[in-house]
Structure formats: C-alpha cells, structure tokens
Design a protein around this motif. Sequence first.
Motif, PDB file in Angstrom:
ATOM      1  N   SER A  13       0.810  -1.216   0.000  1.00 39.06           N
ATOM      2  CA  SER A  13       0.000   0.000   0.000  1.00 39.06           C
ATOM      3  C   SER A  13       0.843   1.266   0.000  1.00 39.06           C
ATOM      4  O   SER A  13       0.374   2.313  -0.419  1.00 39.06           O
ATOM      5  CB  SER A  13      -0.945  -0.001   1.208  1.00 39.06           C
ATOM      6  OG  SER A  13      -0.194  -0.085   2.406  1.00 39.06           O
ATOM      7  N   GLU A  14       2.080   1.179   0.482  1.00 33.40           N
ATOM      8  CA  GLU A  14       2.961   2.337   0.528  1.00 33.40           C
ATOM      9  C   GLU A  14       4.251   2.037  -0.219  1.00 33.40           C
ATOM     10  O   GLU A  14       4.715   0.907  -0.215  1.00 33.40           O
ATOM     11  CB  GLU A  14       3.372   2.653   1.976  1.00 33.40           C
ATOM     12  CG  GLU A  14       2.299   3.166   2.873  1.00 33.40           C
ATOM     13  CD  GLU A  14       2.885   3.470   4.248  1.00 33.40           C
ATOM     14  OE1 GLU A  14       3.200   4.645   4.501  1.00 33.40           O
ATOM     15  OE2 GLU A  14       3.047   2.525   5.031  1.00 33.40           O
ATOM     16  N   SER A  15       4.832   3.067  -0.806  1.00 36.82           N
ATOM     17  CA  SER A  15       6.140   2.879  -1.439  1.00 36.82           C
ATOM     18  C   SER A  15       7.178   2.693  -0.338  1.00 36.82           C
ATOM     19  O   SER A  15       6.961   3.106   0.809  1.00 36.82           O
ATOM     20  CB  SER A  15       6.500   4.092  -2.287  1.00 36.82           C
ATOM     21  OG  SER A  15       6.833   5.189  -1.446  1.00 36.82           O
ATOM     22  N   PRO A  16       8.317   2.087  -0.668  1.00 40.53           N
ATOM     23  CA  PRO A  16       9.374   1.956   0.344  1.00 40.53           C
ATOM     24  C   PRO A  16       9.799   3.313   0.923  1.00 40.53           C
ATOM     25  O   PRO A  16      10.052   3.423   2.127  1.00 40.53           O
ATOM     26  CB  PRO A  16      10.519   1.290  -0.418  1.00 40.53           C
ATOM     27  CG  PRO A  16       9.849   0.540  -1.514  1.00 40.53           C
ATOM     28  CD  PRO A  16       8.664   1.375  -1.899  1.00 40.53           C
ATOM     29  N   VAL A  17       9.859   4.337   0.084  1.00 39.00           N
ATOM     30  CA  VAL A  17      10.241   5.674   0.565  1.00 39.00           C
ATOM     31  C   VAL A  17       9.220   6.182   1.575  1.00 39.00           C
ATOM     32  O   VAL A  17       9.591   6.699   2.641  1.00 39.00           O
ATOM     33  CB  VAL A  17      10.402   6.668  -0.609  1.00 39.00           C
ATOM     34  CG1 VAL A  17      10.546   8.093  -0.106  1.00 39.00           C
ATOM     35  CG2 VAL A  17      11.582   6.285  -1.484  1.00 39.00           C
ATOM     36  N   ASP A  18       7.922   6.031   1.276  1.00 40.14           N
ATOM     37  CA  ASP A  18       6.879   6.496   2.198  1.00 40.14           C
ATOM     38  C   ASP A  18       6.903   5.718   3.503  1.00 40.14           C
ATOM     39  O   ASP A  18       6.735   6.288   4.582  1.00 40.14           O
ATOM     40  CB  ASP A  18       5.496   6.391   1.549  1.00 40.14           C
ATOM     41  CG  ASP A  18       5.299   7.403   0.438  1.00 40.14           C
ATOM     42  OD1 ASP A  18       6.030   8.425   0.404  1.00 40.14           O
ATOM     43  OD2 ASP A  18       4.432   7.163  -0.421  1.00 40.14           O
ATOM     44  N   LYS A  19       7.111   4.416   3.416  1.00 38.17           N
ATOM     45  CA  LYS A  19       7.184   3.599   4.633  1.00 38.17           C
ATOM     46  C   LYS A  19       8.377   4.019   5.486  1.00 38.17           C
ATOM     47  O   LYS A  19       8.272   4.132   6.707  1.00 38.17           O
ATOM     48  CB  LYS A  19       7.264   2.116   4.281  1.00 38.17           C
ATOM     49  CG  LYS A  19       7.271   1.203   5.509  1.00 38.17           C
ATOM     50  CD  LYS A  19       7.016  -0.223   5.127  1.00 38.17           C
ATOM     51  CE  LYS A  19       7.155  -1.186   6.278  1.00 38.17           C
ATOM     52  NZ  LYS A  19       6.302  -0.938   7.411  1.00 38.17           N
ATOM     53  N   PHE A  20       9.519   4.279   4.850  1.00 41.87           N
ATOM     54  CA  PHE A  20      10.713   4.698   5.579  1.00 41.87           C
ATOM     55  C   PHE A  20      10.514   6.081   6.190  1.00 41.87           C
ATOM     56  O   PHE A  20      10.895   6.318   7.338  1.00 41.87           O
ATOM     57  CB  PHE A  20      11.926   4.673   4.651  1.00 41.87           C
ATOM     58  CG  PHE A  20      13.250   4.755   5.362  1.00 41.87           C
ATOM     59  CD1 PHE A  20      13.505   4.008   6.502  1.00 41.87           C
ATOM     60  CD2 PHE A  20      14.263   5.557   4.866  1.00 41.87           C
ATOM     61  CE1 PHE A  20      14.738   4.059   7.155  1.00 41.87           C
ATOM     62  CE2 PHE A  20      15.495   5.622   5.504  1.00 41.87           C
ATOM     63  CZ  PHE A  20      15.726   4.878   6.645  1.00 41.87           C
ATOM     64  N   ARG A  21       9.895   6.987   5.433  1.00 39.45           N
ATOM     65  CA  ARG A  21       9.608   8.331   5.953  1.00 39.45           C
ATOM     66  C   ARG A  21       8.751   8.238   7.219  1.00 39.45           C
ATOM     67  O   ARG A  21       9.022   8.891   8.221  1.00 39.45           O
ATOM     68  CB  ARG A  21       8.897   9.184   4.905  1.00 39.45           C
ATOM     69  CG  ARG A  21       8.565  10.597   5.402  1.00 39.45           C
ATOM     70  CD  ARG A  21       7.809  11.427   4.372  1.00 39.45           C
ATOM     71  NE  ARG A  21       8.645  11.704   3.222  1.00 39.45           N
ATOM     72  CZ  ARG A  21       8.422  11.238   1.989  1.00 39.45           C
ATOM     73  NH1 ARG A  21       7.370  10.476   1.742  1.00 39.45           N
ATOM     74  NH2 ARG A  21       9.223  11.541   0.997  1.00 39.45           N
ATOM     75  N   GLU A  22       7.715   7.397   7.173  1.00 37.15           N
ATOM     76  CA  GLU A  22       6.830   7.225   8.329  1.00 37.15           C
ATOM     77  C   GLU A  22       7.610   6.681   9.527  1.00 37.15           C
ATOM     78  O   GLU A  22       7.450   7.159  10.653  1.00 37.15           O
ATOM     79  CB  GLU A  22       5.697   6.270   7.956  1.00 37.15           C
ATOM     80  CG  GLU A  22       4.709   6.002   9.067  1.00 37.15           C
ATOM     81  CD  GLU A  22       3.639   5.007   8.642  1.00 37.15           C
ATOM     82  OE1 GLU A  22       3.146   4.296   9.538  1.00 37.15           O
ATOM     83  OE2 GLU A  22       3.317   4.926   7.446  1.00 37.15           O
ATOM     84  N   TYR A  23       8.464   5.682   9.298  1.00 40.01           N
ATOM     85  CA  TYR A  23       9.270   5.114  10.374  1.00 40.01           C
ATOM     86  C   TYR A  23      10.174   6.179  10.989  1.00 40.01           C
ATOM     87  O   TYR A  23      10.283   6.291  12.212  1.00 40.01           O
ATOM     88  CB  TYR A  23      10.109   3.948   9.833  1.00 40.01           C
ATOM     89  CG  TYR A  23      11.102   3.420  10.834  1.00 40.01           C
ATOM     90  CD1 TYR A  23      10.706   2.578  11.869  1.00 40.01           C
ATOM     91  CD2 TYR A  23      12.445   3.781  10.767  1.00 40.01           C
ATOM     92  CE1 TYR A  23      11.611   2.093  12.795  1.00 40.01           C
ATOM     93  CE2 TYR A  23      13.363   3.299  11.696  1.00 40.01           C
ATOM     94  CZ  TYR A  23      12.936   2.471  12.708  1.00 40.01           C
ATOM     95  OH  TYR A  23      13.837   2.009  13.629  1.00 40.01           O
ATOM     96  N   LEU A  24      10.825   6.948  10.143  1.00 37.38           N
ATOM     97  CA  LEU A  24      11.726   7.990  10.644  1.00 37.38           C
ATOM     98  C   LEU A  24      10.973   9.063  11.426  1.00 37.38           C
ATOM     99  O   LEU A  24      11.455   9.542  12.460  1.00 37.38           O
ATOM    100  CB  LEU A  24      12.509   8.619   9.484  1.00 37.38           C
ATOM    101  CG  LEU A  24      13.538   7.705   8.818  1.00 37.38           C
ATOM    102  CD1 LEU A  24      14.069   8.356   7.544  1.00 37.38           C
ATOM    103  CD2 LEU A  24      14.666   7.359   9.768  1.00 37.38           C
TER     104      LEU A  24
END
Length: 164
Positions: A13-24
Amino acid sequence: MTPPPELAPLEVSESPVDKFREYLEIRGEKLTEQRRKLVDHIFNSHKHFDADELVSDLRHSGSRVSRSTVYRTLRLMVDAGLLRELRLTNRTAYEHNYGYPSHDHMHCTGCGTIVEFRNDSIRRIREEIGDQFGFRADNHRFIITGMCPECLRARSRRRKLDQI
C-alpha cells in the motif's frame, strides 16, 4: 539442477520511501535527500548486496552518499522492516524484506552466490514447532550453506588435475 523461479514482488500500500519516511517520523528523524537516494537505489532492483557493494554502486551511478550514511541507513532500514539482514559465512548481505514474500536461501561458500527459494514444508515445520511450544511464529531465517553446481564442477576438475 533447475534454479528456483524468481520471487515476484507483492502488492504493497505504501512505497518503500513512504514507509521509511513514516518510520523515521515516528523516531523524530527526517528523510534526508541522501537517505531517499539510498532507498530509491536499493529498491530499484532486487538483488542481494553488502554495504561495500552498495557504496561502490552508488559511486558508479554518480550518487554522493558517505560510507557512514550508508551503514547507518542500512541499520535503520532493517529496523524499519524494509530490508532483511543475512549473516553469511564471510559477510553480511541485505535484501528486500518489504514488498517481497517470505522465503529462504542457499549460499554457495565457493563463489558467494545466493539463491532464493520457497518451500511450504519448511513453513509447516515452523508452525508445528511453534504450536508445540505455544509460540506464535511469524518469521524465520533459514540459510543452507554449501557449494553450487558450478563450484562443484570446478572443484571436481581441480581434483582430477591433482591426480596427474
């Protein structure tokens, strides 16, 4: 021996960049331009790599990312669930975890080749053992080490030459 079929990426559902941004963001950190470049570069192709290979690939592609940023970002990407760390005989390799199905590996100790495979029997054993001990297993790491067919053939040719 026929190589196992390549594993197809899963729909996410999310791009890897979006998932990483959320984690950060949860950690109170930012997705810097260097971190974004790393995520894009890593998820642009599916392959196993170590930190030094990644640094070299980035330099060859013209990206300027420091070695220390690469090492720190790889650790963060593992913690975020984007990458999986494979501790092999002589190195630590990384692979996509986010957006790829659960699978296991064979590692050739001769040439370093890594082969991915899926096996439902291994998953059933994981579940049976978990049930036996009241443990809810949701993941595992299974790496078979040995020699690939090419290295075995090369080794066999060398042994025949030793007999002359």
